[in-house]
Design a protein around this motif. Structure first.
Motif, mmCIF file in Angstrom:
data_model
loop_
_atom_site.group_PDB
_atom_site.id
_atom_site.type_symbol
_atom_site.label_atom_id
_atom_site.label_comp_id
_atom_site.label_asym_id
_atom_site.label_seq_id
_atom_site.Cartn_x
_atom_site.Cartn_y
_atom_site.Cartn_z
ATOM 1 N N PHE A 105 -3.298 -1.353 -7.911
ATOM 2 C CA PHE A 105 -3.413 0.041 -8.352
ATOM 3 C C PHE A 105 -3.621 0.079 -9.858
ATOM 4 N N HIS B 181 0.837 -1.202 0.000
ATOM 5 C CA HIS B 181 0.000 0.000 0.000
ATOM 6 C C HIS B 181 0.874 1.255 0.000
ATOM 7 N N SER B 182 1.156 1.746 -1.180
ATOM 8 C CA SER B 182 1.908 2.981 -1.354
ATOM 9 C C SER B 182 1.327 3.710 -2.548
ATOM 10 N N SER B 183 0.534 4.720 -2.288
ATOM 11 C CA SER B 183 -0.072 5.448 -3.408
ATOM 12 C C SER B 183 0.964 6.284 -4.146
ATOM 13 N N CYS C 146 2.695 2.950 -6.119
ATOM 14 C CA CYS C 146 1.753 2.008 -6.719
ATOM 15 C C CYS C 146 2.446 0.697 -7.104
ATOM 16 N N GLU D 270 -6.697 9.805 -12.650
ATOM 17 C CA GLU D 270 -6.489 9.518 -11.232
ATOM 18 C C GLU D 270 -6.004 8.080 -11.044
ATOM 19 N N ARG D 271 -5.301 7.855 -9.941
ATOM 20 C CA ARG D 271 -4.897 6.507 -9.560
ATOM 21 C C ARG D 271 -5.957 5.933 -8.633
ATOM 22 N N SER D 272 -6.404 4.736 -8.934
ATOM 23 C CA SER D 272 -7.418 4.072 -8.116
ATOM 24 C C SER D 272 -6.869 2.796 -7.518
ATOM 25 N N MET D 273 -7.406 2.426 -6.355
ATOM 26 C CA MET D 273 -7.142 1.114 -5.781
ATOM 27 C C MET D 273 -8.325 0.224 -6.161
ATOM 28 N N VAL E 249 -2.747 -4.697 -2.484
ATOM 29 C CA VAL E 249 -3.422 -3.570 -3.122
ATOM 30 C C VAL E 249 -3.120 -3.595 -4.617
#
Ligand SMILES: [Zn+2]
Length: 111
Positions: free
Chosen positions: A77, A42-44, A47, A85-88, A75
């Motif tokens: 990504f 989990h690192s936005s 990703c 946008e970046r989504s999970m 997660v």
């Protein structure tokens, strides 16, 4: 392996170095040492894909730290081609949470 407090910025933690994996870890005391009991990608900021586990496992093995042998929370990504946008992705639902557009099934998100 670099560690920083939770809620800190992963990109700042990396200090400009190449980053083969990023995420969050939880540690517990075990027989007078520390062991990892939770580990995620989990690192936005980065990703990381699920195959980044190999780098995490190698780093923990080199450090002699016991670990669960896999991400305990995975997660997925994806970058939305419609809104950028970046989504999970949750529960295999490849839909952008921002605009509702379908997300690609193959990895397209990164740092
Ligand atoms: Zn979107």
């Amino acid at each position: 392996m670099r560690l920083a407090p939770r809620r800190s910025e992963h990109v700042a933690c990396a200090g400009g170095a190449d980053v083969p994996a990023a995420g969050e870890m939880g540690f517990v005391p075990a027989a007078g040492r520390w062991a990892v009991d939770e580990v995620t990608n989990h690192s936005s900021g980065y990703c990381p894909d699920l195959d980044s586990w190999r780098a995490v496992g190698r780093a923990l093995d080199r450090a002699g730290v016991e670990h669960p042998g896999r991400f305990t929370y995975e997660v997925v990504f994806r970058l939305c081609h419609e809104c950028g946008e970046r989504s999970m992705v949750r529960e295999q639902d490849f839909v952008c949470v921002f605009c509702g557009n379908a997300l690609p099934r193959t990895r397209n998100a990164g740092p």
